[in-house]
Design a protein around this motif. Sequence first.
Motif, PDB file in Angstrom:
ATOM      1  N   GLY A   1       0.868  -1.329  -0.035  1.00 16.06           N
ATOM      2  CA  GLY A   1       0.053  -0.098   0.046  1.00 16.06           C
ATOM      3  C   GLY A   1       0.768   1.356  -0.055  1.00 16.06           C
ATOM      4  N   ALA A   2       1.987   1.364   0.747  1.00 17.44           N
ATOM      5  CA  ALA A   2       2.791   2.278   0.883  1.00 17.44           C
ATOM      6  C   ALA A   2       3.620   2.627  -0.312  1.00 17.44           C
ATOM      7  N   ALA A   3       3.822   1.580  -1.261  1.00 16.83           N
ATOM      8  CA  ALA A   3       4.559   1.568  -2.264  1.00 16.83           C
ATOM      9  C   ALA A   3       3.737   2.163  -3.599  1.00 16.83           C
ATOM     10  N   ALA A   4       2.374   1.741  -3.486  1.00 15.35           N
ATOM     11  CA  ALA A   4       1.441   2.243  -4.643  1.00 15.35           C
ATOM     12  C   ALA A   4       1.494   3.544  -4.768  1.00 15.35           C
ATOM     13  N   GLY A   5       1.235   4.497  -3.638  1.00 12.09           N
ATOM     14  CA  GLY A   5       1.660   5.586  -3.834  1.00 12.09           C
ATOM     15  C   GLY A   5       0.408   6.597  -4.319  1.00 12.09           C
ATOM     16  N   SER A   6      -0.799   6.034  -3.915  1.00 14.49           N
ATOM     17  CA  SER A   6      -2.006   6.694  -4.303  1.00 14.49           C
ATOM     18  C   SER A   6      -2.520   7.465  -3.115  1.00 14.49           C
TER      19      SER A   6
ATOM     20  N   VAL B   1       3.341   9.147   4.446  1.00 11.61           N
ATOM     21  CA  VAL B   1       2.046  10.368   4.175  1.00 11.61           C
ATOM     22  C   VAL B   1       0.744   9.601   3.933  1.00 11.61           C
ATOM     23  N   LEU B   2      -0.378  10.199   4.439  1.00 16.06           N
ATOM     24  CA  LEU B   2      -1.620   9.540   4.246  1.00 16.06           C
ATOM     25  C   LEU B   2      -2.400  10.672   3.765  1.00 16.06           C
ATOM     26  N   VAL B   3      -3.125  10.450   2.755  1.00 19.04           N
ATOM     27  CA  VAL B   3      -4.099  11.607   2.231  1.00 19.04           C
ATOM     28  C   VAL B   3      -5.308  11.417   2.691  1.00 19.04           C
ATOM     29  N   GLU B   4      -5.783  12.530   3.319  1.00 24.31           N
ATOM     30  CA  GLU B   4      -6.998  12.473   3.769  1.00 24.31           C
ATOM     31  C   GLU B   4      -8.010  13.358   3.127  1.00 24.31           C
ATOM     32  N   GLU B   5      -9.010  12.647   2.500  1.00 21.84           N
ATOM     33  CA  GLU B   5     -10.014  13.281   1.414  1.00 21.84           C
ATOM     34  C   GLU B   5     -11.084  14.292   2.302  1.00 21.84           C
TER      35      GLU B   5
ATOM     36  N   ALA C   1      -2.954  16.180   3.805  1.00 20.65           N
ATOM     37  CA  ALA C   1      -1.830  15.125   3.949  1.00 20.65           C
ATOM     38  C   ALA C   1      -1.837  14.924   5.491  1.00 20.65           C
ATOM     39  N   HIS C   2      -1.400  13.632   5.941  1.00 20.74           N
ATOM     40  CA  HIS C   2      -1.304  13.507   7.459  1.00 20.74           C
ATOM     41  C   HIS C   2       0.082  12.660   7.515  1.00 20.74           C
ATOM     42  N   LEU C   3       1.003  13.390   8.232  1.00 20.28           N
ATOM     43  CA  LEU C   3       2.455  12.608   8.226  1.00 20.28           C
ATOM     44  C   LEU C   3       2.404  11.689   9.515  1.00 20.28           C
ATOM     45  N   VAL C   4       2.597  10.259   9.369  1.00 24.09           N
ATOM     46  CA  VAL C   4       2.569   9.342  10.602  1.00 24.09           C
ATOM     47  C   VAL C   4       3.737   8.597  10.499  1.00 24.09           C
ATOM     48  N   GLY C   5       4.005   7.730  11.705  1.00 22.24           N
ATOM     49  CA  GLY C   5       5.313   6.896  11.480  1.00 22.24           C
ATOM     50  C   GLY C   5       6.484   7.473  11.482  1.00 22.24           C
ATOM     51  N   VAL C   6       6.763   8.544  11.844  1.00 24.17           N
ATOM     52  CA  VAL C   6       8.272   9.536  11.712  1.00 24.17           C
ATOM     53  C   VAL C   6       9.222   8.735  12.854  1.00 24.17           C
ATOM     54  N   PHE C   7      10.216   8.371  12.072  1.00 20.76           N
ATOM     55  CA  PHE C   7      11.183   7.694  12.975  1.00 20.76           C
ATOM     56  C   PHE C   7      12.552   7.549  12.215  1.00 20.76           C
ATOM     57  N   VAL C   8      13.564   7.975  12.917  1.00 20.85           N
ATOM     58  CA  VAL C   8      15.063   8.295  12.713  1.00 20.85           C
ATOM     59  C   VAL C   8      15.718   7.422  13.764  1.00 20.85           C
TER      60      VAL C   8
ATOM     61  N   ALA D   1       8.581  13.785   1.661  1.00 21.12           N
ATOM     62  CA  ALA D   1       7.259  13.691   2.070  1.00 21.12           C
ATOM     63  C   ALA D   1       6.345  14.962   1.570  1.00 21.12           C
ATOM     64  N   LEU D   2       6.890  16.266   1.697  1.00 17.37           N
ATOM     65  CA  LEU D   2       5.997  17.298   1.411  1.00 17.37           C
ATOM     66  C   LEU D   2       6.037  17.538  -0.075  1.00 17.37           C
ATOM     67  N   GLU D   3       7.213  17.299  -0.730  1.00 17.91           N
ATOM     68  CA  GLU D   3       7.416  17.446  -2.104  1.00 17.91           C
ATOM     69  C   GLU D   3       6.026  16.423  -2.752  1.00 17.91           C
ATOM     70  N   TRP D   4       6.361  15.059  -2.391  1.00 16.14           N
ATOM     71  CA  TRP D   4       5.166  14.376  -2.885  1.00 16.14           C
ATOM     72  C   TRP D   4       3.734  14.803  -2.636  1.00 16.14           C
ATOM     73  N   ALA D   5       3.327  15.327  -1.390  1.00 18.94           N
ATOM     74  CA  ALA D   5       1.999  15.962  -1.145  1.00 18.94           C
ATOM     75  C   ALA D   5       1.809  17.086  -1.897  1.00 18.94           C
ATOM     76  N   TRP D   6       2.701  18.085  -2.248  1.00 18.48           N
ATOM     77  CA  TRP D   6       2.547  19.080  -2.891  1.00 18.48           C
ATOM     78  C   TRP D   6       2.343  18.703  -4.299  1.00 18.48           C
ATOM     79  N   GLY D   7       2.876  17.485  -4.950  1.00 17.28           N
ATOM     80  CA  GLY D   7       2.779  17.428  -6.169  1.00 17.28           C
ATOM     81  C   GLY D   7       1.755  16.557  -6.785  1.00 17.28           C
ATOM     82  N   LEU D   8       0.765  16.276  -5.775  1.00 11.33           N
ATOM     83  CA  LEU D   8      -0.363  15.348  -6.223  1.00 11.33           C
ATOM     84  C   LEU D   8      -1.294  16.474  -7.020  1.00 11.33           C
ATOM     85  N   GLU D   9      -1.867  15.688  -8.216  1.00  9.15           N
ATOM     86  CA  GLU D   9      -2.744  16.500  -8.845  1.00  9.15           C
ATOM     87  C   GLU D   9      -4.291  16.450  -8.481  1.00  9.15           C
TER      88      GLU D   9
END
Length: 185
Positions: A55-60, A80-84, A100-107, A124-132
């Motif tokens: 699911g995380a790899a699919a990127g939708s 990054v979770l997309v919340e409609e 978008a909702h950021l979760v699971g942050v770990f370093v 993460a933010l670049e991906w979120a802002w790039g969603l059409e």
Amino acid sequence: MNEYVVRPVRADEWLKVKELRLAALRDPAAAVAFLETLEQGEGRSDALWQERAAGAAAGSGIRQFIAEGPDGQWGGSVTVLVEEAGTTDIFDGEIAQAQAHLVGVFVRPAQRGTGLTEALFEAALEWAWGLEEPVLARVRLFVHAENARAGAFYRRFGFVPSGKVVPMPTDPSAKELEYVFPRPA
């Protein structure tokens, strides 16, 4: 940080997804950082880990970013979770606008303070802002009121407290603070 490559997770990397998550749940800050215990994580089936990675790899509607070192070890991750708009979030609140909702942050501890967390958040933010579709109005995350280290990082990165405070789902006496990063103009 320079030796790390930040990239989306691949579906076949479920064992590494599992290993990193269990490492996160062993971290001393896990009780105030995650809504899952180590025992719960260890009890999850391989099928669930495979599904989570796929699911995380699919990127939708979800995308997980990892930081991979030259030796193949992962130094950290953010999801990054997309919340409609019109849906209900984990805290039973209605989502007013797509976000978008950021979760699971770990370093990993050895990588903290090296710029790795910043690199993960930038991806993460670049991906979120790039969603059409949907176009996201903001990115948000929640931080436990007693997780001062994480809160300080989020503010330094540019997130601001929204003022929304909710009970932690796993402990209603504990409070989670919402931080937001509005869409750049």
